[in-house]
Scaffold this motif. Structure first.
Motif, PDB file in Angstrom:
ATOM      1  N   ALA A  13       0.835  -1.201   0.000  1.00  0.00           N
ATOM      2  CA  ALA A  13       0.000   0.000   0.000  1.00  0.00           C
ATOM      3  C   ALA A  13       0.873   1.257   0.000  1.00  0.00           C
ATOM      4  N   LEU A  55      -5.968   3.431  -6.316  1.00  0.00           N
ATOM      5  CA  LEU A  55      -6.529   3.994  -5.089  1.00  0.00           C
ATOM      6  C   LEU A  55      -7.439   2.970  -4.403  1.00  0.00           C
ATOM      7  N   ALA A  59      -6.679   1.535  -0.642  1.00  0.00           N
ATOM      8  CA  ALA A  59      -7.694   1.498   0.417  1.00  0.00           C
ATOM      9  C   ALA A  59      -7.947   0.076   0.901  1.00  0.00           C
ATOM     10  N   SER A  62      -4.833  -1.427   2.819  1.00  0.00           N
ATOM     11  CA  SER A  62      -4.667  -0.757   4.112  1.00  0.00           C
ATOM     12  C   SER A  62      -5.752  -1.180   5.097  1.00  0.00           C
ATOM     13  N   ALA A  63      -7.000  -1.188   4.636  1.00  0.00           N
ATOM     14  CA  ALA A  63      -8.118  -1.546   5.521  1.00  0.00           C
ATOM     15  C   ALA A  63      -7.998  -2.987   5.990  1.00  0.00           C
ATOM     16  N   LEU A  82     -14.296  -4.733  -1.021  1.00  0.00           N
ATOM     17  CA  LEU A  82     -13.290  -3.776  -1.473  1.00  0.00           C
ATOM     18  C   LEU A  82     -12.061  -4.503  -2.012  1.00  0.00           C
TER      19      LEU A  82
END
Length: 224
Positions: A13, A55, A59, A62-63, A82
């Protein structure tokens, strides 16, 4: 293994973030042609599906990593969706760029270009295949995933003729030549490209969901 993989996700990320920021700096250093503006350059940057897919990946990775490092439960449905969307988008980004676009334009920053178009997509596929199993998603998730690229394709065609190219001053701007009717001799050829890419998105999204469902390990059911 989960902790190690989470750290690897955070590293990836961070690398994607560095590449996006670098390319953003390159884009914003453009001196717009007459009739265009810095605002157009800014919007154009985020109109590239490559940037959007990265992007999404930033996201999702990272999440998922933060959740795994801070919670003892498996990721919620929204993170699983996601991740599935990011994997689909990055896979298509890698395929389209390396099959249709590589070599057409020289990259301002080669390492960032490779992260966005090759290293990132490969890492997301590896994550799908070898990371700790993702949550099992229902098949209608495929429709939810492809809704974004369909909306992006519509947006791109509607906006293309309304924007003056910051680089050439032409009265139109499209992020990719296969979507540009001025390059492809009209909208009919563009429609074939769009149909083909839509089919590819659907197939890849189906594959991503299928792999996730196959690798999923059901959570134990509490008794008593």
């Amino acid at each position: 293994m989960t902790k190690t993989w989470s750290i690897l996700r955070l590293i990836m990320a961070a690398l994607i973030l560095a590449a996006v920021v670098t390319e953003f700096g390159n884009a914003m250093s453009t001196v717009p042609a007459e009739g265009s503006s810095k605002a157009t350059v800014l919007v154009n940057f985020f109109s590239y599906f490559t940037i959007q897919s990265n992007l999404f990946a930033l996201a999702a990775l990272s999440a998922a990593a933060v959740w795994a490092l801070t919670r003892k439960t498996r990721e919620p449905v929204w993170i699983a969706v996601l991740l599935a969307a990011a994997t689909t988008f990055m896979a298509i980004t890698g395929l389209v760029y390396n099959l249709l676009l590589r070599g057409i334009a020289l990259a301002a920053t080669p390492w960032a270009n490779e992260v966005l178009h090759l290293i990132g997509p490969v890492c997301l596929i590896v994550d799908l295949l070898f990371a700790p199993p993702r949550r099992r998603l229902p098949w209608p998730t495929v429709a939810a995933i492809i809704a974004w690229p369909i909306a992006w394709a519509v947006y791109t065609q509607l906006r293309g003729e309304l924007v003056v190219s910051p680089l050439t001053g032409e009265g139109w701007w499209y992020p990719y030549p296969f979507l540009n009717p001025h390059v492809q001799d009209g909208y009919l050829v563009v429609s074939f490209y769009v149909a083909g890419i839509a089919a590819a998105f659907t197939l890849v999204a189906w594959g991503v969901v299928a792999v996730g469902r196959r690798r999923d390990v059901p959570e134990p059911v509490a008794v008593g």
